[in-house]
Scaffold this motif. Structure first.
Motif, short mmCIF file in Angstrom:
data_model
loop_
_atom_site.label_atom_id
_atom_site.label_comp_id
_atom_site.label_asym_id
_atom_site.label_seq_id
_atom_site.Cartn_x
_atom_site.Cartn_y
_atom_site.Cartn_z
N LEU A 1 0.92 -0.78 -0.22
CA LEU A 1 0.19 -0.10 0.28
C LEU A 1 0.68 1.33 -0.17
CD1 LEU A 1 -3.02 0.74 0.34
CD2 LEU A 1 -2.64 1.05 2.86
N VAL A 2 0.74 1.48 -1.16
CA VAL A 2 1.66 2.94 -1.68
C VAL A 2 1.46 4.38 -1.35
CG1 VAL A 2 3.46 4.21 -3.02
CG2 VAL A 2 3.10 1.76 -2.50
N ASN A 3 1.69 5.19 -0.60
CA ASN A 3 0.77 6.45 -0.24
C ASN A 3 0.94 7.58 -1.61
OD1 ASN A 3 -1.63 7.39 0.83
ND2 ASN A 3 0.46 6.74 2.47
N LEU A 4 0.92 8.20 -2.29
CA LEU A 4 1.20 9.22 -3.26
C LEU A 4 0.41 10.39 -2.59
CD1 LEU A 4 -0.19 7.51 -6.91
CD2 LEU A 4 2.11 7.33 -5.97
N PRO A 5 1.20 11.21 -3.21
CA PRO A 5 1.02 12.55 -3.40
C PRO A 5 -0.01 13.11 -3.26
CG PRO A 5 2.74 12.45 -5.13
CD PRO A 5 2.83 10.69 -4.56
N THR A 6 -1.01 13.16 -2.93
CA THR A 6 -3.08 13.98 -3.21
C THR A 6 -3.34 14.76 -3.51
OG1 THR A 6 -2.66 11.80 -2.48
CG2 THR A 6 -4.65 13.23 -2.22
N PRO A 7 -3.27 15.73 -3.83
CA PRO A 7 -3.60 17.17 -3.90
C PRO A 7 -4.79 17.58 -3.32
CG PRO A 7 -4.60 16.95 -5.69
CD PRO A 7 -3.42 15.12 -5.12
N ASP A 8 -4.82 18.46 -2.50
CA ASP A 8 -6.45 18.95 -1.79
C ASP A 8 -7.06 18.50 -2.78
OD1 ASP A 8 -8.59 20.08 0.24
OD2 ASP A 8 -7.96 22.31 0.39
N PHE A 9 -8.68 18.08 -2.79
CA PHE A 9 -9.48 17.82 -4.18
C PHE A 9 -10.56 18.98 -3.21
CE2 PHE A 9 -7.76 14.35 -4.46
CZ PHE A 9 -7.16 13.74 -5.42
N TYR B 1 -12.23 24.33 -5.39
CA TYR B 1 -13.55 24.87 -4.69
C TYR B 1 -13.19 26.56 -4.02
CZ TYR B 1 -18.54 25.65 -2.59
OH TYR B 1 -19.70 26.05 -2.60
N ASN B 2 -12.37 26.24 -2.83
CA ASN B 2 -11.81 27.21 -2.04
C ASN B 2 -11.74 28.43 -3.22
OD1 ASN B 2 -12.38 25.30 -0.11
ND2 ASN B 2 -10.54 24.69 0.15
N ASP C 1 -27.40 22.51 -12.28
CA ASP C 1 -27.90 23.17 -10.95
C ASP C 1 -26.34 23.44 -9.95
OD1 ASP C 1 -27.79 20.82 -11.35
OD2 ASP C 1 -29.60 20.29 -9.71
N GLN C 2 -25.49 22.15 -10.24
CA GLN C 2 -24.38 22.27 -9.38
C GLN C 2 -23.60 23.20 -10.38
OE1 GLN C 2 -22.01 18.11 -10.07
NE2 GLN C 2 -23.90 17.59 -9.51
N LYS C 3 -23.59 23.65 -11.41
CA LYS C 3 -22.62 24.70 -12.11
C LYS C 3 -23.47 26.00 -10.66
CE LYS C 3 -22.40 23.18 -16.91
NZ LYS C 3 -22.68 23.51 -17.83
N PHE C 4 -23.95 26.17 -10.98
CA PHE C 4 -24.59 27.36 -9.95
C PHE C 4 -24.40 27.36 -8.45
CE2 PHE C 4 -28.50 29.40 -7.93
CZ PHE C 4 -27.60 30.74 -8.53
N ALA C 5 -24.43 26.12 -8.14
CA ALA C 5 -24.18 25.57 -6.89
C ALA C 5 -22.32 26.82 -6.79
CB ALA C 5 -23.63 24.24 -6.31
N ILE C 6 -21.62 26.22 -7.42
CA ILE C 6 -20.96 26.60 -7.83
C ILE C 6 -20.46 27.48 -7.93
CG2 ILE C 6 -18.06 26.68 -8.95
CD1 ILE C 6 -18.39 24.09 -9.66
N TYR C 7 -21.19 29.23 -8.36
CA TYR C 7 -21.37 30.01 -8.22
C TYR C 7 -21.65 31.07 -7.46
CZ TYR C 7 -18.42 29.39 -12.11
OH TYR C 7 -17.21 29.22 -13.35
N ILE C 8 -22.08 30.19 -6.36
CA ILE C 8 -23.34 30.92 -4.90
C ILE C 8 -22.31 32.07 -4.50
CG2 ILE C 8 -24.51 29.78 -2.90
CD1 ILE C 8 -26.41 29.36 -4.52
N PRO C 9 -21.27 31.80 -4.07
CA PRO C 9 -20.61 32.84 -3.19
C PRO C 9 -20.00 33.82 -4.21
CG PRO C 9 -19.47 30.32 -3.60
CD PRO C 9 -20.37 29.76 -4.28
#
Lengths: 561, 495
Positions: free
Chosen positions: A497-505, A509-510, B456-464
């Motif tokens: 079981l190997v860990n790969l560098p995993t981005p913050d998914f 969105y942030n 609706d998902q596209k819309f949810a992303i632009y809610i902020p």
């Protein structure tokens, strides 16, 4: 004419259960159901099935399969403590297939086959694609009849992530002629089988010789199921066991379609001591054989012999130890191996494999097959093989480098293991960065690397006799025996079981959130500025300073502001 | 609009020509008939009648002693292309046809028709025969059953299998009690003897593959009721629907192909449930002890005679009488293909199809129905694809998918054109190609990529973004509303 031809096609079923107490106190139960069909399952030649399951028969005929081996396994067979397994399989799903030379597009047939098998066995075999399929050159030879072993007709794939459960067992049981209604298969109760340390079910299809002269071909389907029960901890520290305790069922009859139905119990005396254990009821016969280099004694219960069910309606094999056995002197198997991931950090790492040869005076070669997914980039120049402090040069190396998103690394080596030695094989790798859609669900769990495969002809301490395959018990006859002095062993190491560098998914969105907020704030103030109306307001009473000044002026008698 | 053209040759033997013919022989005539399926779909059938007198050879053939011999002798003299029919009109007093029958339908594509005095009577009779031998309004409606409004279709019409490029026929012997019965069946011989001739004939319609298996410990889902009077077990008609499901789990799907499967099950009941009989709706035992399930297959119960001496050793060896079994299964096979020979007027005499199990005109009957069904399927598939595209704009149509669609449309057009020309066989081939292309286009895996990325998902992303921007806009809107209201309330204050 037609009726005569129909009668000639004989098929027979043999069923067998091998119960072997393991040195640690666990009990291994190995079921084998073998259907042999004296018919040639070539393309479209046969379409009338009796004992052989139609689904598999049609598959073999339609896709030009010469040999098929599928194993679905949960858990890991601990060779070091449990001894040489009768049949081992790597954790997850393993599929290897030899195709007929008439198959023109092997890759297409392989893809189609894995898709159909995935439907039959409810397993995720449809995830087999070019990124996990390899063509081994030396490790997997046909187990059945074969003229010519052109390895381009072979495909091998392992899915270490596959979880095996009831939904895989049910279709497997459905392939048995008696289902789980009669015979040994009544013991196959899912709730007990999956409450175990190791569970492996397999299907092997291969052509075999019809008789000793080998003029005609018969087809053999072997369905095997191995399970290891931890009776030591579930039986309050006692190693005694019975069929009922393990399976919560007992045997009442043989499958009426079976021509042979036997239960073997391994009662070989350990460490030269006599008769430590006792089995009840008394066995119908005792069978002695040399199995995997060891002299073994088996108590045999023949379910087809009428005397067995005379005294009682059901058979509940029980085993009792006469006095507590000290488990300190565990026999160590001649060949066993171990594998782990070394290194630190998320950039590079190291795969280490330790292979043990505990034979006191014989050296023997072993073929190691290593399949590594493309996202671990192996550096072949870092491959080192060290035995007893010295470099051990492999006599054969086949290395096929990976191609990103296309095929995995394949490394096959023939390594000579000196007597009584440990061989350490290390190879370094670099972890690749995946595209964000390539990560599986829960990527922080890690990525599995399939078991490496060790195939070896292990020299036997005791000379083995040449026995007729048809007469000997099934558990000894899957692998073809070569000569009397050595026996074939195939071992699988632990999956990694190997860990790969995993981005913050959640990062995209942030970022969207933050940017949007900033834009929204700017927009808000700009909008405010544009839409605000400015009124000129008449000062009604003036400010605090003015009132203060007026108070002072009043006091001074000066006119107010 | 689909037009089905049937070329019919009407051959008058000497002495059978009606007095009121509109013009001297030979002449041509066209009769049309409209079959409406629903408000929007209708099919026109067009019978192109060619009237002529007999040739010398045909006269000699018609002089045979029986209708069957005449049919065989006339065979080499006919137009053999599929879909075309030949009617031989024989004099009213001819002894070729048995007493009481006025129409004899042969094994091939011809019929003998007794002249009915006037031309109108003959016309009516000819129309009946041509419909029986090609297609009727009900057979076309059954082929287009998806488009027929609910309730207007009889259950019989829903029985026949959907048109497909191939079928798999599986015979399964169910032996739930292998301890008592060792059942053997010579399925290979029976398939070669009884099933293969039929399938060879049907191979024009579709590909067939036949296989068989024996399943042990496979039980029916229903416990039969014990009947004291006859000391036998009974399965009533209303419990039959529950019989199939548990068995089907054991049958195994055909993983290696995508064709529909026709299952024929032979069930040998357990010793503790023998003999077992199937009852019909009125409670009478079914003579064949079998039943069929529409579009699925058939089940037959095969009782094993109890051994003469109760001490006979088990398992009892049973050899299945395949002739009896296959007779039932073949009848069910015909039913499932919609080739029922019922519902005919009593004055019709049909020649038995013989060893092939299928007359030439019955094959045509299948081809007409399947061609119409294929054309309907293609248009449904392509319409659904177009509707799907309208609904989900994200779908990417690649060039190869587009070319499949074009090919499907071209093939279906050619099928319709061929039908209008009366070339049944080439029309059927074209309709098959159209089905293949349209299915390939519709089920192309590339259509599924990124299919599900809803708005609706596209819309949810632009809610902020939208939410904070909406706040000042809404506030100022509220302010404007408040101000206008105040202004209205106190108009005098403004000056």
């Amino acid at each position: 004419g037609g009726s005569g031809a129909g009668r000639e096609r004989r098929d027979e079923l043999r069923e067998e259960l091998l119960l072997s107490p393991l040195p640690t106190g666990d009990v291994a139960a190995t079921f084998q159901f073998r259907t042999r069909w004296d018919a040639d399952l070539q393309r479209g030649a046969v379409s009338h099935y009796r004992l052989f399951p139609k689904a598999l028969g049609r598959l073999v005929a339609a896709l030009g399969v010469r040999e098929l081996h599928l194993a679905l396994t949960q858990g890991f067979w601990r060779t070091r403590f449990w001894g040489q397994p009768p049949l081992q399989a790597p954790a997850g799903a393993e599929l290897w297939v030899w195709f007929q030379p008439t198959v023109t597009d092997v890759d297409k047939a392989w893809k189609e086959l894995s898709n159909i098998l995935s439907g039959i066995f409810c397993a995720s075999l449809n995830f087999i694609d070019s990124t996990n399929t390899v063509i081994p050159t030396a490790s997997f030879k046909p187990l059945g009849l074969a003229n010519g072993t052109d390895h381009h007709l072979l495909r091998y794939a392992v899915l270490p992530r596959e979880v095996v459960c009831t939904e895989n067992l049910t279709p497997w049981k459905k392939l048995l002629p008696c289902g789980s209604k009669a015979g040994l298969a009544v013991l196959l109760k899912a709730e007990r089988l999956f409450h175990s340390s190791y569970h492996s079910q397999a299907v092997h299809i291969r052509p075999v010789c019809r008789d000793a002269s080998c003029m005609a071909v018969s087809w053999e389907l072997r369905q095997t199921l191995a399970v290891v029960f931890d009776v030591f901890s579930s039986g309050q520290g006692k190693k005694d066991w019975s069929l009922f305790k393990m399976f919560s069922r007992t045997l009442t009859d043989a499958c009426p379609l079976a021509s042979q139905s036997k239960v073997y119990v391994d009662i070989s005396p350990k460490n030269k001591e006599k008769e430590l254990l006792e089995v009840t009821p008394p066995p119908t016969s005792v069978h002695e054989a040399v199995v995997q280099g060891d002299k073994k004694t088996y108590a045999v219960y023949d379910l087809l012999s009428p005397s067995l069910f005379n005294t009682s309606r059901s058979l509940n094999v029980q085993l009792k130890w006469k006095r507590p056995q000290d488990s300190s002197e565990m026999p160590i198997p001649v060949l066993h191996a171990q594998r782990y991931v070394g290194g630190y950090g998320l950039q590079t790492g190291e795969i280490c494999t330790l292979i043990y040869n505990t034979h006191p005076y014989r050296a023997f070669p072993v073929i190691l097959l290593e399949t590594v997914p493309w996202y671990l980039r192996l550096y072949v120049h870092t491959l080192t093989i060290i035995t007893k402090g010295k470099e051990n040069k492999p006599s054969y190396i086949h290395y096929q480098p990976a191609q990103d998103r296309r095929r995995p690394h394949l490394l096959e080596m023939l390594i000579q293991l000196p007597a009584n030695s440990v061989t350490k094989i290390t190879i370094q790798f670099e972890r690749a960065l995946l595209k964000w859609t390539e990560y599986p669900p829960d990527p922080n769990h890690g990525f599995y690397v399939g078991s490496s495969v060790l195939s070896a002809l292990v020299p036997s301490v005791i000379a083995m006799k040449d026995v007729d395959v048809e007469q000997s018990p099934l558990f000894t006859s899957l692998f073809p025996s070569s000569d009397g002095s050595s026996y074939f062993v195939r071992l699988y190491t632990e999956p990694l079981l190997v860990n790969l560098p995993t981005p913050d998914f959640s990062m995209p969105y942030n970022v969207i959130c933050l940017t949007c907020t900033v834009v929204a704030v700017c927009y808000g103030s700009f909008y405010n500025l544009l839409t605000r109306t400015f009124h000129v307001e008449e000062p009604s009473r003036g400010g605090l300073a003015k009132r203060l000044a007026n108070v002072i002026r009043k006091l001074r008698g000066v006119p107010l502001l | 609009q689909v037009q089905l053209v049937v070329p019919v040759a009407v051959v008058f033997s000497p002495g059978s020509v009606p007095g009121d013919l509109p013009s001297p022989l030979p002449f041509r005539d066209v009769q049309e008939m409209e079959i409406s399926v629903n408000l929007r779909t209708s099919v026109t059938s067009r019978y192109e009648m060619a009237y002529r007198g007999t040739t010398a050879q045909e006269e000699a053939a018609l002089a045979a002693a029986t209708a069957r011999e005449a049919d065989a002798a006339l065979r080499p003299l006919q137009d053999v292309s599929m879909g075309s029919l030949t009617m031989y009109v024989v004099p009213e007093t001819s002894s070729l046809l048995p007493q009481g029958t006025s129409v004899y339908v042969g094994r091939h594509r011809s019929a003998l028709v007794r002249a009915g005095g006037s031309l109108a009577a003959l016309h009516a009779r000819l129309r009946q025969v041509t419909q029986v031998m090609s297609f009727t309004a009900t057979s076309i409606a059954a082929a287009l059953s998806d488009r027929v409004p609910d309730g207007r279709l009889s259950p019989d019409a829903r029985r026949s299998l959907k048109s497909s490029l191939g079928y798999e026929i599986t015979f399964s012997l169910l032996n739930p009690d292998p301890k008592s019965h060792a059942v053997d069946w010579d399925i290979e011989g029976a398939v070669n003897r009884y099933v293969k001739p039929v399938l060879d004939k049907l191979s024009l319609v579709a590909n067939f593959s036949v296989d068989s298996q024996i399943l042990y410990y496979a039980v029916l889902g229903v416990t039969p009721r014990y009947d004291k009077e006859s000391s036998s077990f009974l399965l009533s008609a209303h419990s039959l629907p529950h019989v199939i499901n548990p068995v089907e789990a054991r049958l195994g799907s055909s993983a290696a192909s995508l064709y529909p499967v026709l299952n024929f099950l032979l069930y040998v009941p357990e010793r503790s449930h023998s003999p077992l009989y199937i009852q019909d709706k009125d409670g009478a035992p079914v003579s064949t002890n079998a039943f069929h399930s529409p579009r699925w297959g058939g089940i037959m119960v095969y009782n094993v005679e109890a051994p003469a001496s109760p001490q006979a050793s088990l398992p009892l060896h049973v050899d299945v009488d395949m002739a009896r079994v296959m007779e039932v299964f073949l009848a069910q096979l015909r039913l499932l293909f919609g080739l029922s020979r019922e519902e005919l007027p009593p004055e019709f005499l049909l020649e038995s199809p013989g060893n092939e199990g299928l007359a030439d005109w019955e094959l045509d009957h299948l081809l007409w129905a399947h061609t119409v069904e294929n054309i309907a399927t293609v248009s449904t598939t392509l319409t659904s694809l177009a509707q799907l595209l309208d609904k989900i704009g994200n779908i990417v149509i690649k060039d190869d998918v587009a070319s499949e669609v074009y090919r499907a449309v071209a093939s279906v057009q050619s099928a319709v054109a061929k039908l209008a020309m009366g070339h049944l066989h080439s029309a059927f081939q074209a309709s098959k190609e159209a089905v293949t292309s349209s299915e390939r286009a519709f089920f192309d895996p590339s259509l599924l990529h990124l299919l599900y990325f809803p708005d609706d998902q596209k819309f949810a992303i632009y809610i902020p973004l939208f939410l904070p921007m909406a706040v000042p806009i809404l506030l100022s809107l509220a302010k404007i509303v408040r101000e206008t209201r105040q202004r209205k309330k106190e108009p005098t204050k403004m000056d």
